[in-house]
Write an enzyme that holds these catalytic residues in place. Sequence first.
Site, PDB file in Angstrom:
ATOM      1  N   CYS A   1      40.932  32.751  36.908  1.00  0.00           N
ATOM      2  CA  CYS A   1      40.683  33.097  38.311  1.00  0.00           C
ATOM      3  C   CYS A   1      41.949  33.411  39.099  1.00  0.00           C
ATOM      4  O   CYS A   1      41.885  34.085  40.120  1.00  0.00           O
ATOM      5  CB  CYS A   1      39.927  31.968  39.006  1.00  0.00           C
ATOM      6  SG  CYS A   1      38.243  31.755  38.400  1.00  0.00           S
TER       7      CYS A   1
ATOM      8  N   CYS B   1      42.311  27.500  41.949  1.00  0.00           N
ATOM      9  CA  CYS B   1      41.934  26.721  40.760  1.00  0.00           C
ATOM     10  C   CYS B   1      41.599  27.679  39.624  1.00  0.00           C
ATOM     11  O   CYS B   1      41.294  28.849  39.847  1.00  0.00           O
ATOM     12  CB  CYS B   1      40.769  25.795  41.066  1.00  0.00           C
ATOM     13  SG  CYS B   1      39.253  26.640  41.581  1.00  0.00           S
TER      14      CYS B   1
ATOM     15  N   HIS C   1      34.398  36.770  44.998  1.00  0.00           N
ATOM     16  CA  HIS C   1      35.495  36.373  44.114  1.00  0.00           C
ATOM     17  C   HIS C   1      35.524  37.296  42.896  1.00  0.00           C
ATOM     18  O   HIS C   1      35.122  36.913  41.802  1.00  0.00           O
ATOM     19  CB  HIS C   1      35.290  34.909  43.705  1.00  0.00           C
ATOM     20  CG  HIS C   1      36.319  34.339  42.793  1.00  0.00           C
ATOM     21  ND1 HIS C   1      37.572  34.886  42.634  1.00  0.00           N
ATOM     22  CD2 HIS C   1      36.268  33.242  41.969  1.00  0.00           C
ATOM     23  CE1 HIS C   1      38.255  34.148  41.766  1.00  0.00           C
ATOM     24  NE2 HIS C   1      37.479  33.156  41.349  1.00  0.00           N
TER      25      HIS C   1
ATOM     26  N   GLY D   1      39.851  27.979  35.449  1.00  0.00           N
ATOM     27  CA  GLY D   1      39.076  27.397  34.375  1.00  0.00           C
ATOM     28  C   GLY D   1      39.929  26.674  33.352  1.00  0.00           C
ATOM     29  O   GLY D   1      41.074  27.046  33.106  1.00  0.00           O
TER      30      GLY D   1
END
Length: 386
Positions: free
Chosen positions: A91, A368, A338, A370
């Site tokens: 991300c 943040c 996103h 994964g």
Amino acid sequence: MTKHDAVIVDAVRTPIGRKKGSLAGIRPDEMAAYVLKQLVKRNQLDPMEIEDVKMGCVTQIGEQGYNIGRMAALIAGFPVEVCGVSVNRMCASSLETLAQSAHAIMAGMSDCVIAAGVESMNRVSMGSDGGDFSSKLLQQHTIIPQGFSAELIADRWKLSRVELDEFSLESHEKAITALKEGRFNNEIVPIEASDRNGQTFWMQEDETPRSNSTMEALATLHPSFQPDGKITAGNSSQISDGAAAVLVTSREKAGLLGLAPRAKVVATALAGVDPEIMLTAIIPATQKVLKKAKLTIQDMDIFEVNEAFASVVLAWEKEIQPDPWKVNPNGGAIALGHPLGASGTRIIATMINELERTGGRYGLATMCIGFGMAVAVIIEREGFIK
């Protein structure tokens, strides 16, 4: 100031398209090429000056495969001498490309780089680049979907469903206000898109914020991951499409090219946590980047904390204790979407414009990731007067 300061000259992005929305008909490599071309055009920059295009992209398969960073540069018509690389830190992929670009410039190894990101979640399904997990990995770590990690966070920080939904509604309200006031106008480059009837039009603003969202509507949504859970589609980030690009140069190179820097990269940091809880690394990443920059929470004027899930940002707020009015002042991924690989550079574009609009000095962005990581970056607006 030094000649090797990594400065941000400009940042642009497409509007963000929603699930099955207006950008679903555009190939991601072509969408990425479009923002590269518009960034160069807007700054009257000879693309031959660009040494590298660093492209964040998470699901690097299909139309997002074959090193989309290089493909996008070629589609944009850049000279063949301009290189391209694709980066996957999930991300935070394009926040990572910004950090890598800044590192290269601060080390004196590069002078002019584009940090960019793209993701078409409509055309390339999230997770389609993966397979079964290694048994050796599973012997050492518990690997669960991010939504289950978001549930663990909500439980550990004692966050109620009402708190999560209130945060989500506020994200939409902030984004709608920002749209009405034209706060995104300077960062968005309009793109030719298609409506639901197949008619082409020039898309000029994000189509993801919901002006009709209410607490009552959010309360009707069923939990997405656990039957008795709190995480729903309403308090999670949206499936979406988009691309963004940031022009990063050394201070010396900007001067030689006659370009006026808008911000300076002050510090970057990484942090890792247990991959089961996964999404809390933004807490140590924030602490680390502040320490590297020799700054405090109170020094920050704006925080952009990616709204992967409402529980993630609310847990971060409980631990970091920022002024909540400074957090995602124009809404975040719950309202804006996103598009995975593009979100990092999108956040930077929004933060620079908000610092300029409000007269702030420092901005901190963190995302943040994964499997338990986070990236954090602090920038300083140019021309700040104490």
